[in-house]
Design a protein around this motif. Sequence first.
Motif, PDB file in Angstrom:
ATOM      1  N   LEU A   9       0.858  -1.186   0.000  1.00 39.55           N
ATOM      2  CA  LEU A   9       0.000   0.000   0.000  1.00 39.55           C
ATOM      3  C   LEU A   9       0.888   1.228   0.000  1.00 39.55           C
ATOM      4  CD1 LEU A   9      -2.841   1.394   0.454  1.00 39.55           C
ATOM      5  CD2 LEU A   9      -2.233   1.374   2.883  1.00 39.55           C
ATOM      6  N   ILE A  10       0.594   2.173  -0.885  1.00 40.55           N
ATOM      7  CA  ILE A  10       1.241   3.483  -0.857  1.00 40.55           C
ATOM      8  C   ILE A  10       0.154   4.482  -0.479  1.00 40.55           C
ATOM      9  CG2 ILE A  10       2.445   5.268  -2.163  1.00 40.55           C
ATOM     10  CD1 ILE A  10       3.461   3.023  -4.025  1.00 40.55           C
ATOM     11  N   ASP A  11       0.315   5.116   0.655  1.00 38.52           N
ATOM     12  CA  ASP A  11      -0.657   6.086   1.151  1.00 38.52           C
ATOM     13  C   ASP A  11      -0.059   7.479   1.006  1.00 38.52           C
ATOM     14  OD1 ASP A  11      -2.626   7.527   2.411  1.00 38.52           O
ATOM     15  OD2 ASP A  11      -2.474   6.494   4.330  1.00 38.52           O
ATOM     16  N   VAL A  12      -0.578   8.229   0.039  1.00 33.54           N
ATOM     17  CA  VAL A  12      -0.101   9.584  -0.234  1.00 33.54           C
ATOM     18  C   VAL A  12      -0.947  10.562   0.582  1.00 33.54           C
ATOM     19  CG1 VAL A  12       0.249  11.323  -2.032  1.00 33.54           C
ATOM     20  CG2 VAL A  12       0.648   8.900  -2.525  1.00 33.54           C
ATOM     21  N   ALA A  13      -0.289  11.532   1.205  1.00 31.51           N
ATOM     22  CA  ALA A  13      -0.931  12.458   2.143  1.00 31.51           C
ATOM     23  C   ALA A  13      -1.492  11.649   3.308  1.00 31.51           C
ATOM     24  CB  ALA A  13      -1.997  13.306   1.463  1.00 31.51           C
ATOM     25  N   SER A  15       3.942   2.044   2.466  1.00 37.95           N
ATOM     26  CA  SER A  15       4.787   3.223   2.256  1.00 37.95           C
ATOM     27  C   SER A  15       3.901   4.434   2.455  1.00 37.95           C
ATOM     28  CB  SER A  15       5.383   3.226   0.846  1.00 37.95           C
ATOM     29  OG  SER A  15       6.246   2.141   0.675  1.00 37.95           O
ATOM     30  N   ASN A  16       4.182   5.191   3.488  1.00 42.89           N
ATOM     31  CA  ASN A  16       3.414   6.391   3.799  1.00 42.89           C
ATOM     32  C   ASN A  16       4.188   7.621   3.357  1.00 42.89           C
ATOM     33  OD1 ASN A  16       1.129   5.249   5.080  1.00 42.89           O
ATOM     34  ND2 ASN A  16       2.371   4.823   6.869  1.00 42.89           N
ATOM     35  N   VAL A  17       3.484   8.532   2.691  1.00 43.26           N
ATOM     36  CA  VAL A  17       4.100   9.748   2.170  1.00 43.26           C
ATOM     37  C   VAL A  17       3.266  10.934   2.629  1.00 43.26           C
ATOM     38  CG1 VAL A  17       4.786  10.973   0.070  1.00 43.26           C
ATOM     39  CG2 VAL A  17       4.834   8.466   0.115  1.00 43.26           C
ATOM     40  N   TYR A  58       7.050   1.428   7.982  1.00 40.45           N
ATOM     41  CA  TYR A  58       6.785   2.849   7.786  1.00 40.45           C
ATOM     42  C   TYR A  58       7.952   3.495   7.051  1.00 40.45           C
ATOM     43  CZ  TYR A  58       4.532   7.230   8.731  1.00 40.45           C
ATOM     44  OH  TYR A  58       3.870   8.427   8.591  1.00 40.45           O
ATOM     45  N   GLN A  59       7.654   4.130   5.934  1.00 36.28           N
ATOM     46  CA  GLN A  59       8.696   4.803   5.144  1.00 36.28           C
ATOM     47  C   GLN A  59       8.244   6.218   4.840  1.00 36.28           C
ATOM     48  OE1 GLN A  59       9.085   2.490   1.602  1.00 36.28           O
ATOM     49  NE2 GLN A  59      10.018   0.781   2.636  1.00 36.28           N
ATOM     50  N   LYS A  60       9.195   7.111   4.728  1.00 33.54           N
ATOM     51  CA  LYS A  60       8.879   8.473   4.289  1.00 33.54           C
ATOM     52  C   LYS A  60       8.970   8.500   2.778  1.00 33.54           C
ATOM     53  CE  LYS A  60      12.112  10.552   7.332  1.00 33.54           C
ATOM     54  NZ  LYS A  60      12.772  11.708   7.803  1.00 33.54           N
TER      55      LYS A  60
END
Length: 105
Positions: free
Chosen positions: A54-58, A79-81, A103-105
């Motif tokens: 999952l890539i969660d943008v904002a 991946s959280n952004v 958790y990644q920036k």
Amino acid sequence: MQQYLQNKKGLVDGVFDQVYNKYDLMNDFMSLGVHRFWKKSLINMMNPSSNKKLIDVACGTGDIGKLFLDVVKYKGKVSNVDPNKKMIDQGKKRFNSIKCQNYQK
């Protein structure tokens, strides 16, 4: 126009810098808790399974990523952004508390 956009970005950054540690509570208050239902419904619609990403943008404080990992029993990657460092840092606390390295920036 460029100056207007830079000023607006500064205002938005300033707001999130002030509320990052109360962001989830603020969402509860403003939506009367309905945002939690929306987020759970989103995860249910996605129907995630183990070993998915999952890539969660904002991402804010990472609550959608946490729900995702709960559903896949921590056998996935998130991946959280977010453009706001304080929100990312607050989210890291959520993920560190479950001893998860996803958790990644």
